[in-house]
Design an enzyme around this catalytic site. Sequence first.
Site, PDB file in Angstrom:
ATOM      1  N   GLY A 229     119.780 -44.685   6.376  1.00 18.07           N
ATOM      2  CA  GLY A 229     120.261 -45.978   6.847  1.00 18.07           C
ATOM      3  C   GLY A 229     121.164 -45.784   8.053  1.00 18.07           C
TER       4      GLY A 229
ATOM      5  N   GLN B 246     127.600 -47.938  14.011  1.00 18.72           N
ATOM      6  CA  GLN B 246     127.554 -46.475  14.056  1.00 18.72           C
ATOM      7  C   GLN B 246     127.023 -45.946  15.391  1.00 18.72           C
ATOM      8  OE1 GLN B 246     125.470 -46.168   9.994  1.00 18.72           O
ATOM      9  NE2 GLN B 246     126.699 -44.307  10.110  1.00 18.72           N
TER      10      GLN B 246
ATOM     11  N   CYS C  30     127.310 -40.156   4.805  1.00 22.14           N
ATOM     12  CA  CYS C  30     127.234 -41.088   5.930  1.00 22.14           C
ATOM     13  C   CYS C  30     127.125 -40.288   7.222  1.00 22.14           C
ATOM     14  CB  CYS C  30     128.494 -41.951   5.943  1.00 22.14           C
ATOM     15  SG  CYS C  30     128.535 -43.153   7.272  1.00 22.14           S
ATOM     16  N   LEU C  31     126.252 -40.730   8.115  1.00 18.12           N
ATOM     17  CA  LEU C  31     126.082 -40.020   9.388  1.00 18.12           C
ATOM     18  C   LEU C  31     127.360 -40.053  10.224  1.00 18.12           C
ATOM     19  CD1 LEU C  31     122.480 -41.227  10.321  1.00 18.12           C
ATOM     20  CD2 LEU C  31     123.151 -39.019   9.345  1.00 18.12           C
TER      21      LEU C  31
ATOM     22  N   HIS D 289     125.856 -49.836   1.218  1.00 16.50           N
ATOM     23  CA  HIS D 289     126.568 -48.906   2.106  1.00 16.50           C
ATOM     24  C   HIS D 289     126.449 -49.382   3.560  1.00 16.50           C
ATOM     25  CE1 HIS D 289     127.543 -44.620   3.471  1.00 16.50           C
ATOM     26  NE2 HIS D 289     127.103 -45.206   4.573  1.00 16.50           N
ATOM     27  N   GLU D 290     125.223 -49.738   3.973  1.00 18.80           N
ATOM     28  CA  GLU D 290     125.004 -50.153   5.366  1.00 18.80           C
ATOM     29  C   GLU D 290     125.681 -51.491   5.671  1.00 18.80           C
ATOM     30  OE1 GLU D 290     124.073 -47.961   7.354  1.00 18.80           O
ATOM     31  OE2 GLU D 290     123.429 -46.625   5.762  1.00 18.80           O
TER      32      GLU D 290
ATOM     33  N   HIS E 175     129.268 -51.267   6.521  1.00 17.41           N
ATOM     34  CA  HIS E 175     129.554 -50.866   7.906  1.00 17.41           C
ATOM     35  C   HIS E 175     129.789 -52.095   8.790  1.00 17.41           C
ATOM     36  CE1 HIS E 175     129.181 -46.535   8.204  1.00 17.41           C
ATOM     37  NE2 HIS E 175     128.054 -46.523   7.505  1.00 17.41           N
TER      38      HIS E 175
END
Length: 173
Positions: free
Chosen positions: A46, A51, A94-95, A136-137, A140
């Site tokens: 995701g 991000q 997470c990236l 999670h996304e 953000h």
Amino acid sequence: MAILKIYEYPHPVLKKKAEPVAEVNDDLRKVLDDMLETMYEAPGVGLAAPQVGLSQRMVVIDAARDDEEPAPMYLINPEIIWRSEETEICEEGCLSVPEQNAEVERPASVRVRYTDYHGQAREILAEGFLAVVVQHELDHLDGILYIDRISKLKKSMLVKKLEKLRKNRSDAK
Ligand code: NI
């Protein structure tokens, strides 16, 4: 298509509440295509627009397992309209917080309303792993990282590990 730069904790763009998307057009679809490519390249399951430095309410997701066909999803102006009372604990990464993981407790399933890649209004019931990724996304978009959902002690340990990782990386150069 292009690979976009992924912003990492504690960049301020990750803390900002993102703005609603006004219109789904070709320019927006190009950004979504780039986000998907960036996510696959990372690799991740995701990626939210903040991000990649864009404070807009949109995310790309592909929660398919390795042995399944790719299943890209584009969620524009997504909104959780229902959460299950039942919760589930899952290990998340997470990236924007590279090479770290922690267990996070969230509702086990959620119903989400959003606009898709073609500008159509949609609704899905996300369960299992997809429910974790979706929540999670969407966090953000409100400036929330998964590390904001763990204990202060665990978060400070994780941030220390992240700083150590960065130091090792820059020492190796
Ligand atoms: Ni993330």
